[in-house]
Write an enzyme that holds these catalytic residues in place. Structure first.
Site, PDB file in Angstrom:
ATOM      1  N   CYS A 152       3.281  11.225   7.203  1.00 44.46           N
ATOM      2  CA  CYS A 152       2.160  10.678   6.439  1.00 44.46           C
ATOM      3  C   CYS A 152       0.874  10.948   7.204  1.00 44.46           C
ATOM      4  CB  CYS A 152       2.328   9.189   6.180  1.00 44.46           C
ATOM      5  SG  CYS A 152       0.917   8.524   5.254  1.00 44.46           S
ATOM      6  N   LEU A 164       0.855  -1.182   0.000  1.00 43.88           N
ATOM      7  CA  LEU A 164       0.000   0.000   0.000  1.00 43.88           C
ATOM      8  C   LEU A 164       0.894   1.236   0.000  1.00 43.88           C
ATOM      9  CD1 LEU A 164      -2.632  -1.151   2.637  1.00 43.88           C
ATOM     10  CD2 LEU A 164      -2.925  -1.078   0.156  1.00 43.88           C
ATOM     11  N   SER A 165       0.298   2.410  -0.227  1.00 43.25           N
ATOM     12  CA  SER A 165       1.134   3.618  -0.261  1.00 43.25           C
ATOM     13  C   SER A 165       1.850   3.822   1.069  1.00 43.25           C
ATOM     14  CB  SER A 165       0.299   4.844  -0.617  1.00 43.25           C
ATOM     15  OG  SER A 165      -0.714   5.070   0.341  1.00 43.25           O
ATOM     16  N   GLU A 166       1.218   3.413   2.178  1.00 47.46           N
ATOM     17  CA  GLU A 166       1.877   3.521   3.484  1.00 47.46           C
ATOM     18  C   GLU A 166       1.496   2.351   4.379  1.00 47.46           C
ATOM     19  OE1 GLU A 166       4.038   5.845   4.115  1.00 47.46           O
ATOM     20  OE2 GLU A 166       3.551   7.331   2.575  1.00 47.46           O
ATOM     21  N   THR A 167       2.474   1.898   5.144  1.00 47.23           N
ATOM     22  CA  THR A 167       2.237   1.007   6.268  1.00 47.23           C
ATOM     23  C   THR A 167       2.744   1.701   7.523  1.00 47.23           C
ATOM     24  OG1 THR A 167       2.403  -1.004   4.931  1.00 47.23           O
ATOM     25  CG2 THR A 167       2.779  -1.228   7.300  1.00 47.23           C
TER      26      THR A 167
END
Length: 288
Positions: free
Chosen positions: A79, A44-47
């Protein structure tokens, strides 16, 4: 190794909209290289990784935690959507008893507090400085071709380039704009751009809901071609559009295919409150 892991869609009230982030709860210290491996696996774009700061802390009663964010390619300093997702997991799933949570991060202490219709993030506000077109012409031309550009700014704190499209365009134009990100990382730029914000002035309310501005965000430099809804980009957009519109309170819409809404309030202390909803869509156990 068994770790609780969740996926939450941020800046939306509906599943499969907004921006998905994985959230991992760390009872114990995790080997450093495992953060990136897990982020690559989640893709995903961020974890986000929430960790206890003291041995006696627990996720239900404690109000302060460490927080780190990883794209599939690298760790990032800020983020917003993964912070919102982290707060949503603690508030809604873990049933944390506190009304405000503090996260210790690479961008300092960030707070998330409950609201009746979402979660409010207390984030830094990053100013922009004007940028001459010729300085970033190659990058812009490669990304959006001959699309008319009205203004260009740069945020040195975040290394994000803000490109405002001509007011002659409308939301549908931005939504369907084809942005070429494939070769952006190969374009030499003196500012070392790490993110491209394409933004457009909002429209008066008609048949659609009124927003003060629209945006899309691209970050192939950190392994994310297009990020669906981006809190960190709005720490820059909020500063820019507040000056342009003469407003402290704004509503924004990020025009990715998933879409997401953000309520923005500039604070007297030079920071910004960004409010959004979140929908938990998955929970499980990571085993390795």
């Amino acid at each position: 190794m068994k770790l609780p892991i969740f996926i939450a869609d941020a800046f939306t009230a509906r599943a499969f909209h907004g921006n998905p982030a994985a959230v991992c709860l760390l009872e114990d210290k995790l080997d450093e290289d495992m953060h990136q491996k897990i982020a690559q696996e989640m893709n995903l774009s961020e974890t986000a990784f929430i960790r206890k700061l003291h041995p006696t802390d627990n996720f239900t009663q404690s109000s302060c935690f460490g927080l780190r964010w990883f794209t599939p390619a690298s760790e990032v300093p800020l983020c917003g959507h993964a912070t919102l997702a982290s707060a949503a997991v603690l508030f809604y799933k873990i049933k944390n008893i506190n009304s405000t949570l503090t996260f210790v991060t690479l961008s300092g202490e960030l707070k998330a507090r409950r609201a009746e219709d979402g979660i409010i993030l207390d984030l830094p506000l990053y100013p922009t400085q004007p940028k001459e077109f010729h300085e970033v012409e190659n990058l812009i031309k490669l990304a959006i071709g001959d699309t008319l550009v009205q203004d260009i700014c740069y945020s040195p704190d975040t290394q994000k380039l803000l490109v405002r499209l001509s007011d002659s365009y409308d939301r549908s134009f931005l939504e369907t704009l084809k942005v070429n990100t494939a070769n952006l990382t190969q374009v030499e730029n003196a500012e070392k751009v790490k993110g491209l914000i394409v933004t457009l002035k909002g429209e008066l309310a008609g048949q659609t809901q009124a927003f003060d501005f629209y945006s899309r965000y691209f970050a192939p430099w950190v392994g994310v071609a297009e990020d669906p809804v981006t809190g960190s980009a709005h720490t820059v957009l909020s500063s820019y559009w507040s000056r342009q519109l003469g407003k402290k309170n704004m509503r924004a819409f990020q025009c990715s295919p998933r879409g997401g809404e953000l309520d923005i309030s500039l604070r007297p202390d030079g920071r910004v409150d960004i409010k959004g909803g979140a929908a938990l869509v998955m929970e499980g156990t990571l085993t390795a």
